[in-house]
Structure formats: C-alpha cells, structure tokens
Design a protein around this motif. Structure first.
Motif, PDB file in Angstrom:
ATOM      1  N   VAL A 112       0.836  -1.205   0.000  1.00  0.00           N
ATOM      2  CA  VAL A 112       0.000   0.000   0.000  1.00  0.00           C
ATOM      3  C   VAL A 112       0.868   1.252   0.000  1.00  0.00           C
ATOM      4  N   LYS A 113       1.934   1.239   0.772  1.00  0.00           N
ATOM      5  CA  LYS A 113       2.855   2.379   0.820  1.00  0.00           C
ATOM      6  C   LYS A 113       3.461   2.636  -0.562  1.00  0.00           C
ATOM      7  N   LEU A 114       3.861   1.577  -1.246  1.00  0.00           N
ATOM      8  CA  LEU A 114       4.461   1.722  -2.570  1.00  0.00           C
ATOM      9  C   LEU A 114       3.479   2.293  -3.582  1.00  0.00           C
ATOM     10  N   ILE A 115       2.236   1.851  -3.518  1.00  0.00           N
ATOM     11  CA  ILE A 115       1.240   2.242  -4.526  1.00  0.00           C
ATOM     12  C   ILE A 115       0.609   3.588  -4.216  1.00  0.00           C
ATOM     13  N   THR A 116       0.296   3.840  -2.936  1.00  0.00           N
ATOM     14  CA  THR A 116      -0.487   5.031  -2.580  1.00  0.00           C
ATOM     15  C   THR A 116       0.310   6.088  -1.828  1.00  0.00           C
ATOM     16  N   GLY A 117       1.422   5.691  -1.237  1.00  0.00           N
ATOM     17  CA  GLY A 117       2.191   6.622  -0.425  1.00  0.00           C
ATOM     18  C   GLY A 117       1.693   6.757   0.998  1.00  0.00           C
ATOM     19  N   ILE A 118       0.624   6.026   1.369  1.00  0.00           N
ATOM     20  CA  ILE A 118       0.098   6.095   2.737  1.00  0.00           C
ATOM     21  C   ILE A 118       1.107   5.467   3.689  1.00  0.00           C
ATOM     22  N   ASN A 119       1.431   6.166   4.751  1.00  0.00           N
ATOM     23  CA  ASN A 119       2.384   5.647   5.730  1.00  0.00           C
ATOM     24  C   ASN A 119       1.775   4.522   6.556  1.00  0.00           C
ATOM     25  N   TYR A 120       2.660   3.677   7.089  1.00  0.00           N
ATOM     26  CA  TYR A 120       2.170   2.577   7.913  1.00  0.00           C
ATOM     27  C   TYR A 120       2.959   2.448   9.208  1.00  0.00           C
ATOM     28  N   VAL A 121       2.249   1.926  10.199  1.00  0.00           N
ATOM     29  CA  VAL A 121       2.817   1.547  11.493  1.00  0.00           C
ATOM     30  C   VAL A 121       2.859   0.027  11.521  1.00  0.00           C
ATOM     31  N   ILE A 122       3.897  -0.531  12.107  1.00  0.00           N
ATOM     32  CA  ILE A 122       3.972  -1.988  12.223  1.00  0.00           C
ATOM     33  C   ILE A 122       4.219  -2.371  13.675  1.00  0.00           C
ATOM     34  N   THR A 123       3.507  -3.382  14.156  1.00  0.00           N
ATOM     35  CA  THR A 123       3.703  -3.893  15.511  1.00  0.00           C
ATOM     36  C   THR A 123       4.272  -5.303  15.455  1.00  0.00           C
ATOM     37  N   SER A 124       5.404  -5.511  16.115  1.00  0.00           N
ATOM     38  CA  SER A 124       5.967  -6.858  16.239  1.00  0.00           C
ATOM     39  C   SER A 124       5.431  -7.470  17.529  1.00  0.00           C
ATOM     40  N   HIS A 125       4.696  -8.567  17.368  1.00  0.00           N
ATOM     41  CA  HIS A 125       4.019  -9.207  18.500  1.00  0.00           C
ATOM     42  C   HIS A 125       4.788 -10.396  19.065  1.00  0.00           C
ATOM     43  N   GLY A 126       5.799 -10.900  18.331  1.00  0.00           N
ATOM     44  CA  GLY A 126       6.525 -12.023  18.927  1.00  0.00           C
ATOM     45  C   GLY A 126       7.218 -12.924  17.941  1.00  0.00           C
ATOM     46  N   ASN A 127       6.627 -14.092  17.704  1.00  0.00           N
ATOM     47  CA  ASN A 127       7.364 -15.151  17.020  1.00  0.00           C
ATOM     48  C   ASN A 127       7.708 -14.813  15.576  1.00  0.00           C
ATOM     49  N   GLU A 128       7.031 -13.819  14.964  1.00  0.00           N
ATOM     50  CA  GLU A 128       7.307 -13.538  13.554  1.00  0.00           C
ATOM     51  C   GLU A 128       8.708 -12.976  13.338  1.00  0.00           C
ATOM     52  N   ILE A 129       9.338 -12.443  14.404  1.00  0.00           N
ATOM     53  CA  ILE A 129      10.740 -12.024  14.266  1.00  0.00           C
ATOM     54  C   ILE A 129      11.657 -12.811  15.214  1.00  0.00           C
ATOM     55  N   MET A 130      11.134 -13.896  15.755  1.00  0.00           N
ATOM     56  CA  MET A 130      11.949 -14.775  16.593  1.00  0.00           C
ATOM     57  C   MET A 130      12.158 -16.136  15.936  1.00  0.00           C
ATOM     58  N   GLU A 131      11.227 -16.522  15.085  1.00  0.00           N
ATOM     59  CA  GLU A 131      11.279 -17.843  14.453  1.00  0.00           C
ATOM     60  C   GLU A 131      10.947 -17.684  12.979  1.00  0.00           C
ATOM     61  N   PHE A 132      11.866 -18.075  12.095  1.00  0.00           N
ATOM     62  CA  PHE A 132      11.699 -17.826  10.665  1.00  0.00           C
ATOM     63  C   PHE A 132      11.449 -19.098   9.859  1.00  0.00           C
ATOM     64  N   GLY A 133      11.337 -20.243  10.525  1.00  0.00           N
ATOM     65  CA  GLY A 133      11.105 -21.492   9.809  1.00  0.00           C
ATOM     66  C   GLY A 133      12.394 -22.269   9.593  1.00  0.00           C
ATOM     67  N   ARG A 134      12.262 -23.559   9.391  1.00  0.00           N
ATOM     68  CA  ARG A 134      13.432 -24.446   9.283  1.00  0.00           C
ATOM     69  C   ARG A 134      13.989 -24.495   7.861  1.00  0.00           C
ATOM     70  N   ASN A 135      13.152 -24.195   6.870  1.00  0.00           N
ATOM     71  CA  ASN A 135      13.624 -24.189   5.490  1.00  0.00           C
ATOM     72  C   ASN A 135      14.491 -22.952   5.252  1.00  0.00           C
ATOM     73  N   LYS A 136      15.733 -23.143   4.849  1.00  0.00           N
ATOM     74  CA  LYS A 136      16.690 -22.034   4.766  1.00  0.00           C
ATOM     75  C   LYS A 136      16.286 -21.004   3.716  1.00  0.00           C
ATOM     76  N   THR A 137      15.758 -21.472   2.584  1.00  0.00           N
ATOM     77  CA  THR A 137      15.352 -20.536   1.531  1.00  0.00           C
ATOM     78  C   THR A 137      14.174 -19.692   1.990  1.00  0.00           C
ATOM     79  N   TYR A 138      13.183 -20.356   2.584  1.00  0.00           N
ATOM     80  CA  TYR A 138      12.003 -19.640   3.079  1.00  0.00           C
ATOM     81  C   TYR A 138      12.405 -18.663   4.182  1.00  0.00           C
ATOM     82  N   ALA A 139      13.280 -19.093   5.082  1.00  0.00           N
ATOM     83  CA  ALA A 139      13.737 -18.220   6.177  1.00  0.00           C
ATOM     84  C   ALA A 139      14.467 -16.993   5.620  1.00  0.00           C
ATOM     85  N   ALA A 140      15.282 -17.192   4.595  1.00  0.00           N
ATOM     86  CA  ALA A 140      16.018 -16.070   3.989  1.00  0.00           C
ATOM     87  C   ALA A 140      15.059 -15.071   3.360  1.00  0.00           C
TER      88      ALA A 140
END
Length: 404
Positions: A112-140
C-alpha cells in the motif's frame, strides 16, 4: 482519522493477537475514528465471510491462503489485502495503515505504501521475528521482507523491550521504534471474591486448590514443565487440580505425559475456551502459571492479573516487565539468555524451583490475596485500553506526518 488495521486471523477467531486487534479497533472507534480491519478468509482450514460489520467495525477478508498439508501460508492473501486496501482507498481515503505481525501482515502495508504513499505503522508481537522457519530458503526470504518492512515503516511498536530491540536489529529505525506493552479490558477482567458460582458452573469442586494454565499448547509455552512440576506439588498436596485451557500441536504429547506420570486424575484439559468464557475459568482458579520459554507481553497473563489472581511465571521475555517479583506476581529464574522457540531442556533444579514457588503460593492465603490485589491495581493503572488509546492516537498522528 480513517484507519486500516491489518492482521491474519480475525473475529470470530479469538486468540491473543486477534483479541488485541479487535479491541484496538473498538477503542479507536470510541475515540471517534472509522476503522477497517483486513485479514484472511481461510484460516486453519475454516472459511469465514468475505465482509462483515461487527460492532461498527468493518471486517474484510482476502482470499489467497495457500495450504500444504497441515501448514497454511498467508503471504499471497496479504498481497491481496494490499490490493484490496488500495482499491478501498478510492472511497475511504485512509490516513494510516497499521499492520500487526511484521510478517506476513507487513506485506500488505508495504504494498500500500508503494502504490499510494500512505504511511504505515507496524507492531511486532513475537514469534514472527523470533522464528523464521526451518527451510533455509524460506527463512532467507522472510528475513529479507522483514527488514524491508521495518526499514520503510513510519513507526514501529515492539510489545516488549526484547521485541523493540529485535525490531531495531532487523532494520527498524531506532528513533522510530517504541515499546507499547499490551493491554486488557478491565471492564471484562476484574477481581471477585466469590469463586463458588463459577466453580459450580464449571463443575469444579469448591474445596480444591486450582492451578490454571491459560496457554496455547505449543513448545514455547512450556506447559510440559508445569506438568513435571505438578508431580512434585502433588507429593505435598494430592488434592491440587490443574486446569489446562488451550489447544495446540503439543496437545497429544501433553496428554501422554500426564498419563505416563500417573497424574491424569488431577488434570482437566478443556481445549480452546471461547473468549467470552475465559473470565469464569480465571476466577475459578487460585493461581495461574506461565512457564514460557518465549514471551512478549502476555495478554493472557495481564487478564489473569486484572482479575486479582496471582501468577507464577518464568523470567523470560516481556514477563518481568509486567511482574514485579513478590509484589505483582512470582518469577522463577529459567536461566535463558533470551526468548527461544527451541526447547533447551530445563535443569531439574529449575523444575524444583517452579514447583516450590507454586506450592508455597498455594499454601499461603494471605500472600495470594496480597499479590492478587497488587496485580489488579497495577494492571488498572498501566495496561488499560483508555491509556493505550491515547498513546496510539498520538503515535498515528506522528506517523502520518513522516516523510522518507
């Protein structure tokens, strides 16, 4: 303001994250804003309505969930959410987008930011930046998108100090990153001195000590360590009842462990408890235990504290930020350097400490009352939606004015 909140699962799904998003929407509405929530149509194999209006909140669900066996991936659905927000923006003219969970919800925000320029706020709630998955390509790939989403956010919220620092580590601008702990509805969660009615409704004996676990049955929530501690507790008081509320991938393993230890008569597994029934289970309990290996600011823990029920918790993640040992709860040292989604295997001495802390609190009525009262007061003074609403509104105003 017209605000778009982006999540994954939405009501009627009611986990901790879903409750947070919906309660935030209602708070923003009370403050005079128009709120639209965007999420996925298919979640855990269940298909929900594409659009609903619930309590004045516009709920939009996108197609695009991709399933492989028991796993569901929401990246495509969040890309579709991004398209839908852009299309809806022609009629609504959104002022700000707020994504919950950096990945994959941040995909919609970044698009949305790229298309419209509307700014965004992001909240990190936990595991999405603590655990990236076991598959190396997907994690990368996840790490690449995560860094890009953080880098381009107008404001970043970590729900604990640990998550705030991780957000900065993964590309968030230090000056634009803040910590906002989670909050609860203290009109729904409040102390009561009468457990009898709720225990009768739940068919729980009036005279037995009850230890509550209000946890998803996953590895990182450490319920198996509570079960191991239960063996020691029951050696001192064989009448203690353990109430395990929640579901998850470790359910069968936990059933098996309880049977192997021959303590199944002291355990009740309720499965998932509807959000409108949680209060009864909390106030039917004497204490609640959160033996987490990874934790943000636990909403379930705050709900228990708001009800005046004392908690025993690990000293992991965001738990020490809301629990002052001996004052608003009891902390047990797990000797972990940081939150982990890999079970390290706790030393037997830690299980002993957990068991002894639980038993000592069960055996001391005055201490339980004191800690419960202080916990409820702490939550009312620091973790309510009214307090959070003012802070988030101010943060949105600053985010709208942000320029790259």
């Amino acid at each position: 303001m017209k605000i778009a909140l982006v999540g994954i699962a939405l009501p009627p799904v009611m986990g901790g994250l879903e409750v947070h998003i919906f309660e935030l929407a209602k708070q923003l509405q009370r403050q005079g804003h128009e709120v639209h929530i965007f999420g996925v149509k298919k979640y855990r194999s269940k298909i929900n309505k594409e659009y609903e209006l619930i309590d004045g909140i516009h709920i939009h669900r996108a197609i695009g969930t991709v399933s492989f066996g028991k796993y569901e991936f929401y990246e495509l659905a969040e890309f579709v959410n991004g398209i839908n927000i852009c299309l809806k923006n022609f009629s609504e003219s959104f002022d700000i987008i707020h994504g919950h969970c950096v990945y994959p919800s941040g995909i919609a925000c970044r698009f949305v930011k790229l298309i419209t320029g509307i700014n965004y706020v992001i909240t990190s709630h936990g595991n999405e930046i603590m655990e990236f998955g076991r598959n190396k390509t997907y994690a990368a790939l996840r790490k690449y998108f995560t860094r890009n989403i953080f880098k381009n956010a107008a404001k970043i919220i970590g729900v604990s100090e640990e998550l705030k620092l991780l957000s900065i580590l993964f590309g968030g601008d230090k000056e634009r990153t803040v910590r906002f702990s989670n909050v609860v509805d203290t009109k729904r969660f409040f102390p009561t001195i009468d457990k009898a009615f709720s225990r009768k409704n739940l068919n729980i004996a009036q005279n037995v000590p009850v230890v509550l676990s209000l946890r998803r049955l996953s590895r990182k929530n450490g319920v198996h360590y509570l079960i191991q501690a239960a063996v020691r507790i029951l050696q001192q008081n064989s009448s203690v009842l353990f109430l395990i509320c929640g579901d998850g991938e470790k359910k069968e393993a936990l059933f098996k462990l309880v049977k192997e230890l021959h303590i199944e008569e002291n355990f009740i597994f309720t499965g998932n408890v509807p959000n409108d029934k949680i209060y009864e289970y909390i106030i039917s309990s004497d204490i609640a235990v959160f033996p987490s290996l990874a934790e943000a600011t636990s909403i379930a823990c705050l709900e228990v504290m708001a009800c005046g029920i004392p908690v025993v918790a690990s000293d992991v993640g965001g738990l020490p930020e809301i629990i002052q040992h001996g004052e608003t709860g009891m902390l047990v040292k797990f000797h972990l350097a940081a939150s982990t989604f890999e079970d390290p295997g706790l030393d037997v001495s830690i299980i002993d400490d957990l068991a002894q802390t639980i038993f000592s609190l069960l055996a001391n009525d005055d201490l339980r009352l004191k800690i419960g009262q202080q916990a409820a007061s702490y939550v009312r003074n620091n973790h309510t939606w009214d307090i959070y609403g003012e802070k988030i509104e101010d943060l949105y105003k600053h985010a709208i004015q942000f320029h790259d």
